[in-house]
Design a protein around this motif. Structure first.
Motif, short mmCIF file in Angstrom:
data_model
loop_
_atom_site.label_atom_id
_atom_site.label_comp_id
_atom_site.label_asym_id
_atom_site.label_seq_id
_atom_site.Cartn_x
_atom_site.Cartn_y
_atom_site.Cartn_z
N VAL A 75 0.85 -1.18 0.00
CA VAL A 75 0.00 0.00 0.00
C VAL A 75 0.90 1.24 0.00
CG1 VAL A 75 -1.83 1.27 1.19
CG2 VAL A 75 -1.78 -1.23 1.29
N THR A 76 0.61 2.16 -0.93
CA THR A 76 1.39 3.39 -1.05
C THR A 76 0.50 4.58 -0.74
OG1 THR A 76 2.81 2.38 -2.74
CG2 THR A 76 2.82 4.78 -2.59
N TRP A 77 0.97 5.46 0.14
CA TRP A 77 0.21 6.63 0.57
C TRP A 77 1.07 7.87 0.35
CZ3 TRP A 77 -4.67 7.55 1.33
CH2 TRP A 77 -5.08 8.68 2.05
N VAL A 78 0.65 8.73 -0.58
CA VAL A 78 1.42 9.93 -0.91
C VAL A 78 1.00 11.08 0.00
CG1 VAL A 78 1.86 11.66 -2.70
CG2 VAL A 78 1.80 9.23 -3.30
N LEU A 79 1.99 11.76 0.55
CA LEU A 79 1.76 12.89 1.45
C LEU A 79 1.92 14.23 0.75
CD1 LEU A 79 3.94 11.30 4.21
CD2 LEU A 79 1.47 11.64 4.44
N ARG A 102 -3.22 0.31 -3.87
CA ARG A 102 -2.75 -1.00 -3.42
C ARG A 102 -2.30 -1.84 -4.60
NH1 ARG A 102 -5.13 -5.37 -5.58
NH2 ARG A 102 -7.20 -4.77 -4.88
N MET A 103 -1.17 -2.52 -4.43
CA MET A 103 -0.71 -3.49 -5.41
C MET A 103 -0.53 -4.83 -4.71
SD MET A 103 2.64 -3.48 -7.90
CE MET A 103 3.78 -4.00 -6.61
N SER A 104 -1.20 -5.86 -5.22
CA SER A 104 -1.02 -7.23 -4.72
C SER A 104 -0.03 -7.93 -5.63
CB SER A 104 -2.36 -7.97 -4.71
OG SER A 104 -3.27 -7.36 -3.83
N ALA A 105 1.13 -8.30 -5.08
CA ALA A 105 2.17 -8.88 -5.92
C ALA A 105 1.82 -10.31 -6.34
CB ALA A 105 3.51 -8.86 -5.18
N GLY A 106 1.16 -11.06 -5.46
CA GLY A 106 0.71 -12.40 -5.81
C GLY A 106 1.82 -13.28 -6.35
N GLU A 149 -5.35 -1.71 -7.33
CA GLU A 149 -6.56 -0.93 -7.10
C GLU A 149 -6.19 0.44 -6.55
OE1 GLU A 149 -10.90 -1.29 -4.79
OE2 GLU A 149 -9.34 -2.81 -4.49
N GLN A 150 -6.93 1.46 -6.97
CA GLN A 150 -6.75 2.79 -6.40
C GLN A 150 -8.11 3.48 -6.33
OE1 GLN A 150 -3.96 4.49 -9.33
NE2 GLN A 150 -5.61 5.85 -10.02
N LEU A 151 -8.25 4.39 -5.36
CA LEU A 151 -9.52 5.09 -5.19
C LEU A 151 -9.30 6.39 -4.44
CD1 LEU A 151 -12.61 4.73 -5.68
CD2 LEU A 151 -12.76 3.87 -3.35
N SER A 176 -14.33 0.00 3.14
CA SER A 176 -12.95 0.46 3.01
C SER A 176 -12.69 0.95 1.59
CB SER A 176 -11.97 -0.66 3.37
OG SER A 176 -12.08 -1.71 2.45
N ALA A 177 -11.69 1.77 1.45
CA ALA A 177 -11.38 2.35 0.14
C ALA A 177 -10.93 1.27 -0.83
CB ALA A 177 -10.32 3.42 0.28
N ILE A 178 -10.01 0.45 -0.43
CA ILE A 178 -9.50 -0.60 -1.29
C ILE A 178 -9.35 -1.89 -0.49
CG2 ILE A 178 -8.32 0.78 -3.06
CD1 ILE A 178 -5.81 0.70 -1.43
N ARG A 179 -9.43 -3.03 -1.16
CA ARG A 179 -9.32 -4.32 -0.51
C ARG A 179 -7.91 -4.86 -0.62
NH1 ARG A 179 -12.82 -5.23 3.09
NH2 ARG A 179 -12.61 -7.47 2.87
N ILE A 180 -7.42 -5.48 0.43
CA ILE A 180 -6.14 -6.18 0.40
C ILE A 180 -6.38 -7.65 0.73
CG2 ILE A 180 -4.72 -4.16 0.96
CD1 ILE A 180 -4.63 -5.14 3.86
N GLY A 181 -5.46 -8.48 0.31
CA GLY A 181 -5.58 -9.91 0.53
C GLY A 181 -5.05 -10.34 1.87
N GLN A 182 -5.51 -9.69 2.93
CA GLN A 182 -5.12 -10.03 4.29
C GLN A 182 -6.31 -9.75 5.20
OE1 GLN A 182 -4.32 -11.43 7.18
NE2 GLN A 182 -2.29 -11.58 6.23
N LYS A 183 -7.02 -10.82 5.58
CA LYS A 183 -8.27 -10.68 6.33
C LYS A 183 -8.08 -10.24 7.77
CE LYS A 183 -8.29 -15.65 7.25
NZ LYS A 183 -8.98 -16.94 6.94
N HIS A 184 -6.82 -10.20 8.24
CA HIS A 184 -6.55 -9.83 9.63
C HIS A 184 -5.99 -8.41 9.77
CE1 HIS A 184 -7.28 -13.94 10.87
NE2 HIS A 184 -6.37 -14.39 10.03
#
Length: 260
Positions: A75-79, A102-106, A149-151, A176-184
């Motif tokens: 996840v990248t967050w630009v300030l 968010r980028m999922s490398a998979g 994904e981005q939003l 949430s804004a974007i989904r990540i592949g980590q349910k925790h």
């Protein structure tokens, strides 16, 4: 990974900005919260599910050339400024403040990140650095297909509270804004006005990072720009912004990386 059924001790571990690992190679001024690259410390490899929390400033016209990732949620967050993302799956875009990405490398992906938005937008070349925080968490399942994904969530941030930026937690489905592949895990951001407050999530692992401004963390005192707090099993604490306000990034995590 381990879930939150394990026995863990209550603790707040404050990490100061000046104690972070540092990489300064001219075009890049990077500060690492955890072991990264040639900076290695077996006592500081992760917190909860968070493996990387890099605070980066990149000069104009420079950036990270194409490089690979695998089985990681990034996840990248630009300030400040704008960052151009391009990857081997055909995704290309400009990330700017208030845009969740968010980028999922998979199973494997190649991407680049550069401060050269004029080459994409066609506008004039600028002389502004880009300042961003990049965070990596392990996925809950390896070998998934790569994704991106981005939003835009800038309007939600104006309210001043904690806003979900990225989450795989079931309770954030559709919110949430974007989904990540980590349910925790879930990442929140907040832009807090001077004297304003937010309450941190109640979770086994909470990582609070202050990339802009200053705050006071209940029971732990002042945190300046670049400081962080690793909070274990003592959630629900209040964060109050300092006289110039603050922008904070908060990870809520209900599992941790299993070592060995």
């Amino acid at each position: 990974m381990k879930d939150n059924s394990m026995n863990i001790d209550t603790a707040v571990d404050v990490r100061r900005a000046g104690d972070r690992f540092k990489t300064n190679i001219g075009w890049l001024d990077s500060k690492h919260s955890f072991s990264f690259g040639h900076h290695q410390d077996h006592r500081n490899t992760h917190f909860g599910l968070l493996l990387v929390n890099n605070d980066d400033v990149v000069t104009p016209g420079s950036g990270f050339d194409t490089h690979p990732h695998r089985d990681m949620e990034i996840v990248t967050w630009v300030l400040r400024g704008a960052l151009v993302h391009q990857d081997s799956e055909g995704h290309s875009g400009i990330i700017y403040p208030g845009l969740a990405q968010r980028m999922s490398a998979g199973t494997g992906i190649l991407h680049s990140e550069k401060n050269d938005s004029w080459r994409v937008s066609g506008g004039p070349k600028h002389a502004d650095p880009v300042h961003f925080v990049q965070m990596w968490v392990v996925p809950d399942e390896a070998g998934k297909a790569p994704g991106y994904e981005q939003l835009e969530i800038d309007d939600e941030l104006l309210a001043g509270g904690l806003v979900p930026v990225a989450s795989g937690m079931p309770e954030h489905e559709g919110a949430s804004a974007i989904r990540i592949g980590q349910k925790h895990a879930a990442l929140y951001a907040a832009r807090i006005a001077p004297g304003g407050t937010v309450t941190l999530p109640d979770a086994p692992f909470v990582h609070l990072f202050v990339p802009v401004g200053s705050v006071t963390l209940e029971q732990s005192g002042a945190l300046a720009t670049g400081d962080a707090a690793r909070i274990t099993a003592s959630g629900g604490q209040r964060v109050t912004a300092g006289p110039q306000g603050a922008e904070i990034l908060v990870w809520e995590m209900h599992a941790t990386v299993r070592l060995g």
